[in-house]
Design an enzyme around this catalytic site. Sequence first.
Site, short mmCIF file in Angstrom:
data_model
loop_
_atom_site.label_atom_id
_atom_site.label_comp_id
_atom_site.label_asym_id
_atom_site.label_seq_id
_atom_site.Cartn_x
_atom_site.Cartn_y
_atom_site.Cartn_z
N CYS A 2 -0.35 -9.49 -8.04
CA CYS A 2 0.95 -10.17 -7.80
C CYS A 2 0.94 -11.63 -8.25
O CYS A 2 1.98 -12.20 -8.57
CB CYS A 2 1.31 -10.10 -6.32
SG CYS A 2 1.46 -8.41 -5.74
N HIS B 275 7.33 -14.80 -5.93
CA HIS B 275 6.97 -13.43 -6.33
C HIS B 275 7.77 -12.48 -5.44
O HIS B 275 7.85 -12.66 -4.22
CB HIS B 275 5.47 -13.21 -6.14
CG HIS B 275 5.10 -11.77 -6.05
ND1 HIS B 275 5.45 -10.87 -7.02
CD2 HIS B 275 4.43 -11.06 -5.09
CE1 HIS B 275 5.01 -9.67 -6.68
NE2 HIS B 275 4.39 -9.76 -5.51
N ASN C 261 9.16 -4.36 -6.19
CA ASN C 261 8.07 -5.30 -6.47
C ASN C 261 7.42 -4.89 -7.80
O ASN C 261 6.79 -3.85 -7.89
CB ASN C 261 7.06 -5.22 -5.31
CG ASN C 261 5.85 -6.11 -5.51
OD1 ASN C 261 5.55 -6.54 -6.62
ND2 ASN C 261 5.14 -6.39 -4.42
N1 ACO Z 1 10.03 5.30 5.27
C1 ACO Z 1 10.12 5.59 6.56
N2 ACO Z 1 9.17 5.30 7.45
C2 ACO Z 1 8.07 4.69 7.01
C3 ACO Z 1 7.90 4.34 5.66
C4 ACO Z 1 8.94 4.67 4.77
N3 ACO Z 1 8.88 4.38 3.45
N4 ACO Z 1 6.72 3.73 5.51
C5 ACO Z 1 6.15 3.68 6.73
N5 ACO Z 1 6.96 4.27 7.63
C6 ACO Z 1 6.75 4.43 9.07
C7 ACO Z 1 5.28 4.42 9.42
O1 ACO Z 1 4.72 5.71 9.30
C8 ACO Z 1 5.32 3.98 10.86
O2 ACO Z 1 5.64 5.06 11.70
P1 ACO Z 1 4.98 5.23 13.16
O3 ACO Z 1 5.40 4.00 13.90
O4 ACO Z 1 5.56 6.49 13.62
O5 ACO Z 1 3.49 5.26 12.89
C9 ACO Z 1 6.49 2.99 10.90
O6 ACO Z 1 7.30 3.31 9.76
C10 ACO Z 1 6.07 1.55 10.83
O7 ACO Z 1 5.12 1.41 9.76
P2 ACO Z 1 4.48 0.05 9.39
O8 ACO Z 1 3.56 0.23 8.24
O9 ACO Z 1 3.94 -0.58 10.65
O10 ACO Z 1 5.78 -0.71 8.92
P3 ACO Z 1 5.98 -2.25 8.76
O11 ACO Z 1 7.04 -2.69 9.66
O12 ACO Z 1 4.68 -2.99 8.78
O13 ACO Z 1 6.53 -2.30 7.29
C11 ACO Z 1 5.81 -2.98 5.14
C12 ACO Z 1 5.73 -1.91 6.19
C13 ACO Z 1 7.22 -3.07 4.62
C14 ACO Z 1 4.90 -2.64 3.98
C15 ACO Z 1 5.38 -4.29 5.81
O14 ACO Z 1 4.12 -4.19 6.39
C16 ACO Z 1 5.37 -5.43 4.89
O15 ACO Z 1 6.41 -5.95 4.54
N6 ACO Z 1 4.19 -5.90 4.49
C17 ACO Z 1 4.06 -7.04 3.61
C18 ACO Z 1 3.31 -6.65 2.46
C19 ACO Z 1 4.17 -6.55 1.26
O16 ACO Z 1 5.29 -6.91 1.18
N7 ACO Z 1 3.53 -6.08 0.25
C20 ACO Z 1 4.19 -5.96 -1.00
C21 ACO Z 1 3.18 -5.73 -2.03
S1 ACO Z 1 1.93 -6.87 -1.94
C22 ACO Z 1 2.47 -8.23 -2.56
O17 ACO Z 1 3.18 -8.20 -3.50
C23 ACO Z 1 2.07 -9.44 -1.86
#
Ligand code: ACO
Length: 334
Positions: free
Chosen positions: A115, A261, A291
């Site tokens: 990234c 980014h 992304n």
């Molecule tokens: N659709 C529906 N449900 C989903 C999905 C999806 N695509 N993905 C995960 N879930 C579910 C999970 O299974 C989980 O269910 P459970 O509670 O029954 O176990 C629930 O949703 C919550 O999952 P989390 O992984 O805890 O969701 P979170 O709120 O953390 O969101 C996300 C995930 C969006 C990736 C978040 O962690 C985030 O924004 N992270 C930042 C990292 C990022 O943005 N990375 C981008 C790439 S890296 C970079 O460029 C820096």
Amino acid sequence: MYNSKITGLGFYVPENVVTNDDLSKFMDTNDAWIQERTGIKERHWIPDGSEDSSAIMGAKAARIAIERSGLTSKDIDFIVFATLSPDYFFPGCGVQIQDMLDMKTIGAIDIRNQCSGFIYALSTADQFIKTGMYKNILVIGAEYHSNGLDKSTRGRGVSVIFGDGAGACVLSRTEDNNKGILSSHLHSEGKHADKLIVASPSIKNWVPEIIDSKGKDISYFPYMDGTFVFKNAIVRFSEVIMEGLTANNLSVNDIDLFIPHQANLRISQFIQQRFKLRDDQVYNNIMNYGNTTAASIIIALSEAWEKGKIKDNDLVVLAAFGSGFTWGSVVMKW
Ligand code: ACO
């Protein structure tokens, strides 16, 4: 010492748009979840049968950038190509660009910083120009994610985030010290490498081992500890933006346009609120592209420029955080 400035820029994304509803046809996800957590509405994915790849998309973006710079490919002295999804394990995409654009036998390097790849690439090119070694450098960021994602429900926490695309710019020598890149700031913290990783195939875990595992080994799909990445991203983004501003005796109020980014709209909004930036001071387009990793900043910069959002003498701040972890910023006067 010379300064470097962007003299031409452009981007290319595949025509094929994949909406959140489209994803829900082959994995258990939905538009509301994706929009609420990431801000993404749709992304562009290379369709089956297309000739596009990271190098080919990069070449398409590069042709636009070179034409807008008023140069030809023969005027380019060096190529810097940022990608985590190269066409080959080796050689890198940079050398493919040299061939595709029918350039002289100039040097070409690939940057593997995910990234932060475009920030690292721009900073690398800037150093070559500052020292006087080169006059015009082609800098490309491109990613072909869609072919490497786990598109089953197992991979939904990662796969919904990523899109394909490429952006490019020509960085040229200028003798005006008040224009162009004022400074760049690069960092890494390798102890968190396993928090956002595609571990295989690697020399340690080569293709036969993966096949022998009969599907148990999924280390060739991207893995992300999303919460951990999120927490680190907001800290490092903030630090590296302030580092760039402080190094140039500038403050947040001096920013005309901040282009983060495009990792996740929630991360960008968090930074915007922390720095009390107005909506017109921040450019986001993750809603329509997802992304695109090393391509995201240059796609956003190109699009913002095409929309007339960047004027002469504007202070533009770019910042990125991602796998490695690596992070960085570039402060430039347009
Ligand atoms: N659709 C529906 N449900 C989903 C999905 C999806 N695509 N993905 C995960 N879930 C579910 C999970 O299974 C989980 O269910 P459970 O509670 O029954 O176990 C629930 O949703 C919550 O999952 P989390 O992984 O805890 O969701 P979170 O709120 O953390 O969101 C996300 C995930 C969006 C990736 C978040 O962690 C985030 O924004 N992270 C930042 C990292 C990022 O943005 N990375 C981008 C790439 S890296 C970079 O460029 C820096």
